[in-house]
Design an enzyme around this catalytic site. Structure first.
Site, mmCIF file in Angstrom:
data_model
loop_
_atom_site.group_PDB
_atom_site.id
_atom_site.type_symbol
_atom_site.label_atom_id
_atom_site.label_comp_id
_atom_site.label_asym_id
_atom_site.label_seq_id
_atom_site.Cartn_x
_atom_site.Cartn_y
_atom_site.Cartn_z
ATOM 1 N N ASP A 1 -11.914 10.089 -3.385
ATOM 2 C CA ASP A 1 -13.195 10.764 -3.166
ATOM 3 C C ASP A 1 -13.291 12.040 -3.997
ATOM 4 O OD1 ASP A 1 -11.201 11.968 -1.683
ATOM 5 O OD2 ASP A 1 -12.544 12.628 -0.094
ATOM 6 N N ASP B 1 -3.306 12.246 -2.552
ATOM 7 C CA ASP B 1 -3.515 13.687 -2.696
ATOM 8 C C ASP B 1 -4.067 13.965 -4.092
ATOM 9 O OD1 ASP B 1 -3.268 16.484 -2.967
ATOM 10 O OD2 ASP B 1 -1.614 16.517 -1.528
ATOM 11 N N ASP C 1 9.777 7.808 0.226
ATOM 12 C CA ASP C 1 9.039 8.109 -0.998
ATOM 13 C C ASP C 1 8.704 6.800 -1.720
ATOM 14 O OD1 ASP C 1 8.198 8.872 -3.521
ATOM 15 O OD2 ASP C 1 9.962 10.065 -3.995
ATOM 16 N N GLU D 1 4.832 5.147 3.718
ATOM 17 C CA GLU D 1 4.306 6.447 4.139
ATOM 18 C C GLU D 1 5.478 7.385 4.407
ATOM 19 O OE1 GLU D 1 2.398 9.477 4.650
ATOM 20 O OE2 GLU D 1 1.041 7.761 4.443
ATOM 21 N N LYS E 1 -6.146 21.477 -8.162
ATOM 22 C CA LYS E 1 -5.940 22.592 -9.089
ATOM 23 C C LYS E 1 -5.295 22.083 -10.376
ATOM 24 C CE LYS E 1 -5.513 26.154 -5.518
ATOM 25 N NZ LYS E 1 -4.629 27.186 -4.908
ATOM 26 N N GLU F 1 0.835 -1.200 0.000
ATOM 27 C CA GLU F 1 0.000 0.000 0.000
ATOM 28 C C GLU F 1 0.869 1.248 0.000
ATOM 29 O OE1 GLU F 1 -3.529 2.258 2.536
ATOM 30 O OE2 GLU F 1 -3.415 0.069 2.521
ATOM 31 N N LYS G 1 -13.433 6.092 8.816
ATOM 32 C CA LYS G 1 -14.297 7.090 9.444
ATOM 33 C C LYS G 1 -14.488 8.290 8.522
ATOM 34 C CE LYS G 1 -13.302 5.987 14.286
ATOM 35 N NZ LYS G 1 -12.724 6.496 15.559
ATOM 36 N N PHE G 2 -13.432 8.666 7.840
ATOM 37 C CA PHE G 2 -13.485 9.765 6.879
ATOM 38 C C PHE G 2 -14.509 9.468 5.783
ATOM 39 C CE2 PHE G 2 -11.949 11.192 2.710
ATOM 40 C CZ PHE G 2 -11.950 12.564 2.890
ATOM 41 N N GLU G 3 -14.477 8.221 5.309
ATOM 42 C CA GLU G 3 -15.392 7.798 4.252
ATOM 43 C C GLU G 3 -16.834 7.755 4.753
ATOM 44 O OE1 GLU G 3 -15.145 4.263 0.925
ATOM 45 O OE2 GLU G 3 -13.620 4.341 2.495
#
EC number: 2.1.1.33
Length: 241
Positions: free
Chosen positions: A182, A146, A123, A96, A150, A71, A220-222
């Site tokens: 999302d 991310d 990275d 991460e 823009k 992941e 939880k965000f989802e």
């Protein structure tokens, strides 16, 4: 260097290493909690992997030949730890760049008592280039990267043609690249890139998105996003060549 359209990877090989001039993340250094710092000190010698050590022998790393799921960008690691706990027959590698996330993930992993998880604090593109052998991964996961919403920042999005071509070689034949976002515009971008990428087949029966599979925990965000009417798009592409 390839001159293909918008890419977040402007890479050249020098002494076998990838050189990148555009990154898909901004490193924001948050403060470690005492618990996170303690977890890193305790668990890193066992669960930590170092980019500087180069190519991994995964059977040696895990002590078995189980399939490996990798992941990219696991955030605070709750979903990754849950997946590893629910699938002891699989091995998991998480990557991460943000140290508090690494600490939180190690803290949860230690509390859960799991032994099938290893972590890079580096990275992801460099880890893939220098540490992961070809045809060694069963699944590669990229959840909620991310979006760089823009337009002038779209070149920073990690899902680009060159990146996808590199990871295809590291998936086993039949292995799956699973993405979730999302941001609808990023989902459309992912779909466009993957449809143009050679050697992949969309697992969607409608040739676009798939329902969230049970194997990907609902965050939880989802859950909050669902309550607010926000969409989430999952894409799963299988390596066929």
């Amino acid at each position: 260097m390839s001159e293909s359209s918008n890419t977040n990877l402007e890479q050249a090989k020098q002494e076998g290493k990838y050189i990148r001039t555009i990154r898909s993340f901004v490193k924001r250094e948050g403060r470690l909690t005492k618990g996170q710092a303690a977890a890193i000190e305790k668990c890193w010698p066992i669960m930590g992997l170092e980019h500087k050590n180069g190519m991994l022998d995964l059977s040696e790393v895990f002590g078995n030949n189980n399939d490996v799921v990798l992941e990219i960008g696991f955030g605070m690691g709750k979903s990754l730890v849950e997946m590893a706990k629910n699938a002891p027959h699989l091995n998991f590698i998480g990557i991460e760049v943000h140290r508090p996330g690494v600490g939180a993930c190690l803290m949860d992993a230690d509390e859960a008592g799991i032994t099938n998880l290893r972590i890079f604090e580096h990275d992801a593109v460099e880890v893939l280039a220098d540490c992961i052998a070809d045809e060694s991964l069963t699944t590669l996961q990229l959840f909620f990267p991310d979006p760089w919403h823009k337009k002038r920042h779209h070149k920073r999005r990690i899902v680009q043609g060159e990146f996808v071509e590199k990871l295809r070689s590291q998936l086993k034949m039949g292995g799956v690249f699973h993405m979730a976002t999302d941001w609808e515009n990023y989902a459309e971008h992912m779909l466009e890139v993957m449809q143009a990428a050679p050697g992949f087949k969309n697992q969607s029966t409608t040739n676009d998105y798939v329902p969230r599979p049970d194997l990907r925990p609902l965050t939880k965000f989802e859950q909050r996003g669902h309550r607010l009417g926000h969409g989430v798009w999952d894409l799963m592409f299988e390596r066929t060549k």
